[in-house]
Enzyme design. Sequence first.
Site, short mmCIF file in Angstrom:
data_model
loop_
_atom_site.label_atom_id
_atom_site.label_comp_id
_atom_site.label_asym_id
_atom_site.label_seq_id
_atom_site.Cartn_x
_atom_site.Cartn_y
_atom_site.Cartn_z
CD GLU A 273 42.79 -35.65 -84.02
OE1 GLU A 273 43.10 -34.44 -83.93
OE2 GLU A 273 42.41 -36.18 -85.07
CD1 TRP A 276 45.70 -35.15 -87.13
CD2 TRP A 276 46.57 -33.43 -88.26
NE1 TRP A 276 45.20 -35.20 -88.41
CE2 TRP A 276 45.72 -34.15 -89.13
CE3 TRP A 276 47.23 -32.32 -88.76
CZ2 TRP A 276 45.52 -33.78 -90.46
CZ3 TRP A 276 47.03 -31.95 -90.09
CH2 TRP A 276 46.19 -32.67 -90.92
CD1 TRP A 304 45.37 -11.66 -96.94
CD2 TRP A 304 43.62 -12.74 -96.07
NE1 TRP A 304 45.74 -12.97 -96.77
CE2 TRP A 304 44.69 -13.66 -96.24
CE3 TRP A 304 42.41 -13.20 -95.54
CZ2 TRP A 304 44.58 -15.01 -95.88
CZ3 TRP A 304 42.30 -14.53 -95.19
CH2 TRP A 304 43.38 -15.42 -95.36
CG ASN A 340 40.14 -29.13 -83.08
OD1 ASN A 340 40.99 -28.26 -83.16
ND2 ASN A 340 39.91 -29.99 -84.06
CD1 TRP A 358 46.54 -16.79 -92.93
CD2 TRP A 358 47.63 -17.04 -91.00
NE1 TRP A 358 47.88 -16.84 -93.22
CE2 TRP A 358 48.58 -17.00 -92.04
CE3 TRP A 358 48.09 -17.20 -89.69
CZ2 TRP A 358 49.96 -17.11 -91.83
CZ3 TRP A 358 49.46 -17.31 -89.47
CH2 TRP A 358 50.38 -17.26 -90.52
CD1 TRP A 381 45.01 -19.90 -85.28
CD2 TRP A 381 43.52 -19.04 -86.71
NE1 TRP A 381 43.93 -19.44 -84.55
CE2 TRP A 381 43.02 -18.91 -85.40
CE3 TRP A 381 42.75 -18.57 -87.77
CZ2 TRP A 381 41.78 -18.31 -85.14
CZ3 TRP A 381 41.53 -17.99 -87.51
CH2 TRP A 381 41.06 -17.87 -86.21
#
Length: 466
Positions: A273, A276, A304, A340, A358, A381
């Site tokens: 993590e 990331w 969208w 998360n 987003w 996102w």
Amino acid sequence: MDRALLWFRDDLRLDDHPALQELLRLGLAPVPVYVHDPEGEGAWAPGAASNAWRARSLLALDAALRARGSRLQVLHGPAQEVLPRVLAASGIRVLRWHRRYEPALQARDAALKQALRGAGIDAQSRNGALLAEPWDVRTQAGEPYRVFTPFWRALQAAWRWPALQPAPDALPPPPDLPEAQPVQALARALAPARGWDAGFWQAWTPGEAGAQAALARFLQGALADYAQARDFPDRPGTSRLSPHLHFGEIAPWRVAHAVRAAAAGGGEAYLRELGWREFGYHLLHHFPHTPEANFNPRFDAFPWAADAPALLRAWQRGRTGIPIVDAGMRELWHTGWMHNRVRMIAGSLLTKHLRQHWRHGARWFWDTLVDADLANNTLGWQWVAGTGADAAPYHRVFNPVLQAQRFDPDGAYIARWVPELAGLPPARRHAPWEGGAPPRGYPAPIVDLARGRAEALAALEAIRRG
């Protein structure tokens, strides 16, 4: 002893502070400063929740400096103007700081460094935030990575596990700098006037000591079962270190050292993590357009839905009628943070079922998260929307009911943050509209989940055909 200006930014700690340690090795007396320059951050000036945290973290840093004989002084205005002016007026000829990686700040810092060096100032920046610089991890072809797993392998090979460096026991007293103000005035200006952040501090302690306490709790508790428990929002299964890492109250390599030394079952999963987090900065550096634009240009043609302020506001306020989403959005509003797993579910509802862009979600999180971080907010996102690097494919649409049943099986998380549903049997908390009307005061769903999913997939098919 000659003096050097030490410019604090999002590195609000004294342990493991490479710029501070360098000045001490050079025999220079650090003069700590913080420059309040929100306009220098461009379109992504810190949000309200970030400022609430920053106010307390700056006070904590000042207290730590004062305990060692120093103090933090605050300068106001564009850094590229105020720093050269103060250096010239004070006669200080050395400046050190830690790099930041936001596009606007990278460009500003490069110009500042060039200008100062042209004026004879020894101005240098160091890495104080990452395990490896974004430009030091590349493919064999010399290109940036776009997929996490090979990036993670390369990062592990590139990282050298630096030695830990504790804070000095004492520091020399700094002179009064021209234009400087005490940190208390800035902290008052950053703190919310109406006290809407009161709930934050029931859950968080900003500052280096708070970061170290959070790490200790994690090592002694959740780390052992981290790989399994981190996905369950109804239990303390995560590190809760993200805001401390964002504000630099603890170095990521200190966290990594501690996790590796603990030799607990979830250690490797947690280090991944941290990887990331590094990947987010890697992408932001190499693809600086992505806070505003799709990483994957195919989605530039994505249809969208039209902006729907009422739907967006219902999502923001935790009034969607989808319990797991509402629980997460209310947790965010009350504590400045969201688990998360729930971030992914809430993001999927917004970008897939509601088909809202987003960027609407990214902006809301930017203003309300205490760990709002441009690199990782953008990565998260674009990942959940399916538009980013190594993203979940757009056709992966989280079913929020099934997600709640899997990751909050007893509805305990829902009951905590959506008290209107606490009186329901646990099995009904996930979808209160099934088997009867929702309880009085709780809204019906703002979207039919099956229809929303079908419309999202139809929109994806439209750009495939195009």
